[in-house]
Design a protein around this motif. Structure first.
Motif, short mmCIF file in Angstrom:
data_model
loop_
_atom_site.label_atom_id
_atom_site.label_comp_id
_atom_site.label_asym_id
_atom_site.label_seq_id
_atom_site.Cartn_x
_atom_site.Cartn_y
_atom_site.Cartn_z
N THR A 279 107.61 65.28 34.79
CA THR A 279 107.87 66.66 35.20
C THR A 279 109.34 66.90 35.52
O THR A 279 109.81 68.04 35.48
CB THR A 279 107.03 67.04 36.43
N LYS A 280 110.06 65.83 35.81
CA LYS A 280 111.48 65.98 36.15
C LYS A 280 112.29 66.45 34.94
O LYS A 280 113.20 67.26 35.06
CB LYS A 280 112.03 64.67 36.69
N SER A 281 111.96 65.92 33.76
CA SER A 281 112.69 66.29 32.55
C SER A 281 111.95 67.34 31.73
O SER A 281 112.54 67.95 30.83
CB SER A 281 112.95 65.05 31.68
N LEU A 282 110.67 67.55 32.02
CA LEU A 282 109.87 68.51 31.27
C LEU A 282 109.05 69.36 32.24
O LEU A 282 107.92 69.03 32.57
CB LEU A 282 108.95 67.78 30.28
N PRO A 283 109.60 70.47 32.70
CA PRO A 283 108.93 71.30 33.72
C PRO A 283 107.56 71.84 33.28
O PRO A 283 106.74 72.17 34.15
CB PRO A 283 109.92 72.45 33.93
#
Length: 387
Positions: A279-283
């Motif tokens: 989730t940090k790189s792909l919201p």
């Protein structure tokens, strides 16, 4: 995850807490030379006269100061199959290296548990052999003859259900099996049965081969439970993946952060903390833990009995099970094995402890005997189902 297992190591009706936030960090690693020389530090004697490769506690080195001195003299530590965004291992490796001035060589970060064992066997007697293991249950229990018993200073603080009495292996962290999906590319996944729908054609990936990787093994078990199976009967899980294959929905690609970010693997069955890290790189990446059939599991930490850096291997264990190491695990979205006691005595980071969402209800954790039987079934039937 707040696990409390009975002597059979099976959860049945317990409130479980799991962190849903994961962190990634820069990995400190060393280059591995080709055709490495043979290396054997196991015969180095400790303060008590015990060989370093046979030391069963820091006391054999004259205490922690002696262990640190011996580990620094070796100067290196070999780890394997520890991705930097898995359980916060990037930050853990960096912290260990900086604290003790020991170079950490991290090999094959995306390898499976079985790959760890294979590497230890293939490189036995060489300076590049793994010093320590971090294994799924099935692979760990099948290879205990390769482990060196060792009790860390906090050994008594670890519940009996999560360790071998002699310290041959000790659980280090746990999590739930989850389904992660990119909400920008696929419809919301609400449960396992959704994965058979045409909308998910060529999109459903499993993290690894369940005959070799702990995450994949537990993924098949979770699916089996959703299909009316049990820890004693995982056949429905294998059959479901066979149906996914026939429908064209099963994607035979081992997912990585790169395949997730690129959209190659838009649906992934994996541990909650690994999925959460994306989730940090792909919201748009979302995660569900199937509420009706949650499956939890711990990984197994052990020292290679043929470790080329036996003192450093033991110091690594001390670090992982210290308050500092356990807090670093917790920051990576996993439940460290000492979490309950640390919460009780106030040593688990308050902000991390407060962020733990609660999942109520029955949670399944297979016993070693159930794992052994399920592993045999997978070895006999998995390839035919998805091949």
């Amino acid at each position: 995850m707040n696990f409390s297992r009975n002597t059979a190591q099976l959860l049945s009706s317990v409130t479980t807490r799991v962190l849903a936030v994961a962190a990634s960090a820069v990995l400190v690693s060393g280059a591995v030379a080709c055709a490495p020389p043979e290396s054997d530090n196991s015969g180095a004697e400790t303060a008590s006269g015990v060989k370093a490769g046979e030391a069963t506690s820091a006391q054999d080195f004259g205490g922690m100061e002696g262990l640190v001195e011996a580990a620094r003299a070796e100067g290196e530590l070999n780890v394997i199959a520890l991705p930097p965004d898995w359980a916060n291992y990037g930050a853990i490796i960096q912290a260990f290296s900086e604290k003790y001035g020991i170079k950490v060589n991290s090999a094959q970060p995306d390898a499976s548990s079985q790959d760890e064992i294979n590497a230890a066997n293939q490189q036995k007697g060489r300076s590049t052999a793994p010093d320590v293991f971090d294994l799924g249950q099935a692979v760990a229990l099948a290879n205990t003859s390769m482990f060196a018993p060792y009790k860390v200073a906090t050994f008594d603080d670890i519940p009996a259900a999560f360790k071998d009495p002699d310290g041959t292996w000790v659980n280090d962290y746990g999590g739930y099996i989850s389904i992660g999906f990119d909400s920008a590319k696929v419809p919301p996944v609400t449960g396992v049965d959704d994965l058979l729908k045409p909308e998910y054609r060529g999109m459903v990936a499993l993290n690894g081969d369940p005959t070799q990787a702990g995450a994949a093994f537990s993924g098949v078990l979770m699916v089996a439970l959703s299909q009316g199976g049990s820890v004693e009967d995982i056949a429905p899980g294998v059959e479901f993946f066979g149906k996914l294959k026939q429908a064209g929905n099963f994607l035979p690609v081992d997912p990585t952060p790169a395949t997730i970010t690129s959209g190659q693997t838009p649906v992934v069955i994996d541990w909650n903390y690994t999925n959460a890290a994306q989730t940090k790189s792909l919201p748009t990446w979302q995660i569900i833990v199937p509420a009706e059939n949650p499956v939890a599991g711990y990984y197994y930490q052990a020292i290679n009995k043929d470790a080329p850096h036996p003192a450093a291997a033991r110091l690594w264990q001390e670090f992982l099970y210290s308050d500092e190491g356990q807090n670093l695990f917790a920051q990576g979205g996993v439940r460290p094995v000492r979490a309950d006691n640390m919460i009780a005595d106030g040593t688990l980071d308050a902000a991390v402890a407060a962020s733990m969402p609660v999942v109520d209800g029955p949670v399944t954790v297979p016993t070693p005997e159930q794992t052994e039987a399920a592993a045999k079934y997978l070895a006999d039937n998995w390839a035919a189902a998805v091949g």
